[in-house]
Design a protein around this motif. Structure first.
Motif, PDB file in Angstrom:
ATOM      1  N   PRO A 119      -8.010 -10.208  -1.722  1.00 54.83           N
ATOM      2  CA  PRO A 119      -7.394  -8.899  -1.191  1.00 54.83           C
ATOM      3  C   PRO A 119      -5.982  -9.182  -0.601  1.00 54.83           C
ATOM      4  N   PHE A 120      -5.350  -9.712  -0.494  1.00 55.80           N
ATOM      5  CA  PHE A 120      -4.189 -10.504   0.346  1.00 55.80           C
ATOM      6  C   PHE A 120      -2.955  -9.357  -1.178  1.00 55.80           C
ATOM      7  N   MET A 123      -3.352  -5.841  -2.452  1.00 56.26           N
ATOM      8  CA  MET A 123      -2.882  -5.165  -1.260  1.00 56.26           C
ATOM      9  C   MET A 123      -0.959  -4.721  -1.891  1.00 56.26           C
ATOM     10  N   LEU A 127       0.309  -1.572  -3.519  1.00 55.86           N
ATOM     11  CA  LEU A 127       1.443  -1.424  -2.718  1.00 55.86           C
ATOM     12  C   LEU A 127       3.182  -1.443  -3.999  1.00 55.86           C
ATOM     13  N   PHE A 141      -3.324   1.093   3.136  1.00 56.77           N
ATOM     14  CA  PHE A 141      -3.509   0.305   2.118  1.00 56.77           C
ATOM     15  C   PHE A 141      -3.162  -1.594   2.556  1.00 56.77           C
ATOM     16  N   TYR A 142      -2.520  -1.144   3.687  1.00 56.90           N
ATOM     17  CA  TYR A 142      -2.197  -2.832   4.693  1.00 56.90           C
ATOM     18  C   TYR A 142      -3.378  -2.817   4.937  1.00 56.90           C
ATOM     19  N   ILE A 144      -6.295  -3.012   2.923  1.00 58.40           N
ATOM     20  CA  ILE A 144      -6.756  -4.556   2.287  1.00 58.40           C
ATOM     21  C   ILE A 144      -6.694  -5.396   2.415  1.00 58.40           C
ATOM     22  N   ALA A 145      -6.115  -5.760   3.078  1.00 56.60           N
ATOM     23  CA  ALA A 145      -5.706  -7.422   3.038  1.00 56.60           C
ATOM     24  C   ALA A 145      -6.574  -7.678   4.546  1.00 56.60           C
ATOM     25  N   THR A 227       6.311  -8.490  -4.827  1.00 58.42           N
ATOM     26  CA  THR A 227       4.729  -8.837  -5.449  1.00 58.42           C
ATOM     27  C   THR A 227       5.316  -9.898  -6.405  1.00 58.42           C
TER      28      THR A 227
END
Length: 241
Positions: A119-120, A123, A127, A141-142, A144-145, A227
Motif C-alpha cells: 500500500p505504501f 501511494m 502520487l 491519496f496519503y 492508501i498507505a 518514488t
C-alpha cells in the motif's frame, strides 16, 4: 526400508515438480496483477477527482475507444506496434515500461514475503503520476498507505518523520520546496527510518542532477524521482540484508 524409499521417490519428485509449477504460476499471476495495478493507478491519477465508473480507455490523441486487446498491460502496446491504429500517433513507451516494473516489483515483494509495504508503494506511485501529469498532488491519496502503517505499527519512526517535516518546512523559507514533496519525504522517514530517507533523498537529487546535465531542465516535479529512488533503495537494502 530402502525399497520403500525407492518406491516413494518418484511420487515425491512429482509432488515437488507440481509445487514448483504452482509457485511460478503464482509469480506469473502477481506479475500480471502488478502490471494491472500500475495501469489502474495511472488512470486514477489522470482522472481524479472527476472519476467516472463508466469511463472507457481511449487514445490520448484522437479519443478513439480502445479495443479489449489494446488495454492488456504490456502486451497491448506491442500488439498495435506502439501506435494508435486510427490516428497513427506514437504512444509512449513509458506505459509498458512502468507496467513491467510494477509487475516485477510486486513479484519481488511476494518472493520476499513483504507485501506489508505494497500500500505504501501504491501511494507513492499514484502520487508520482499525479505530480507528473499536473504538478500537484491530492493529500487524500496519503490514505492508501494506512494499511502499511497499521501492519508495521511496531517499527514506525514517528520522531524521524516529525523532524524531517519540521526541518524541511524550515528550509522552505529559504529554498522553494513543494509542500507535497515535504510531506512525502516525511512519510518515507516515518515508515522506513532516517537511514533509508537520507539515501532516498540523495539518490533522488542525483537523478535530478543527471536530468539537468542531459537536457538543462531547471524545474523538476520531484515526487516521481523520490518514488523511483525509494524503490531502488528499498530493493538494495533487502539484497544487502
Amino acid at each position: 526400508m530402502s525399497m520403500q524409499l525407492l518406491k516413494s521417490y518418484p511420487q515425491f519428485l512429482v509432488i515437488s515438480i507440481e509445487v514448483i509449477k504452482l509457485r511460478y504460476f503464482l509469480y506469473l499471476l502477481f506479475f500480471i496483477l502488478g502490471a494491472c495495478i500500475i495501469s489502474f493507478l495511472k488512470v486514477i491519477a489522470y482522472d481524479y477527482p472527476q472519476i467516472s465508473l463508466t469511463r472507457r480507455s481511449h487514445c490520448d490523441y484522437c479519443g478513439r475507444i480502445l479495443r479489449w486487446f489494446e488495454i492488456i498491460p504490456i502486451i497491448g502496446y506491442f500488439i498495435v506496434h506502439g501506435r494508435c491504429s486510427t490516428c497513427k500517433n506514437q504512444l509512449s513507451f513509458l506505459y509498458p515500461f512502468w507496467e513491467f516494473i510494477g509487475g516485477t516489483f510486486l513479484v519481488t515483494l511476494l518472493y520476499w514475503q513483504d507485501l506489508n509495504y505494497l500500500p505504501f508503494f501504491m501511494m507513492l506511485i499514484i502520487l508520482s503520476f499525479s505530480d507528473y501529469y499536473y504538478g500537484y498532488i491530492y493529500p487524500i491519496f496519503y490514505l492508501i498507505a494506512l494499511p502499511t502503517i497499521f501492519l508495521n505499527h511496531s517499527s514506525l519512526h514517528l520522531l524521524v518523520g516529525i523532524s524531517i517535516y519540521l526541518l524541511l518546512r524550515l528550509l522552505n523559507y529559504f529554498y522553494l520546496l513543494g509542500l507535497g514533496d515535504i510531506e512525502v519525504l516525511a512519510i518515507i522517514g516515518f515508515l522506513l527510518g532516517l537511514s533509508i530517507f537520507l539515501k532516498v533523498l540523495l539518490l533522488a537529487c542525483l537523478f535530478c542532477i543527471g536530468i539537468f546535465l542531459i537536457n538543462k531542465k531547471r524545474s523538476f516535479r520531484f515526487i516521481p524521482y523520490i518514488t523511483i529512488a525509494t524503490g531502488i533503495i528499498y530493493l538494495i537494502s533487502h539484497f544487502i540484508v
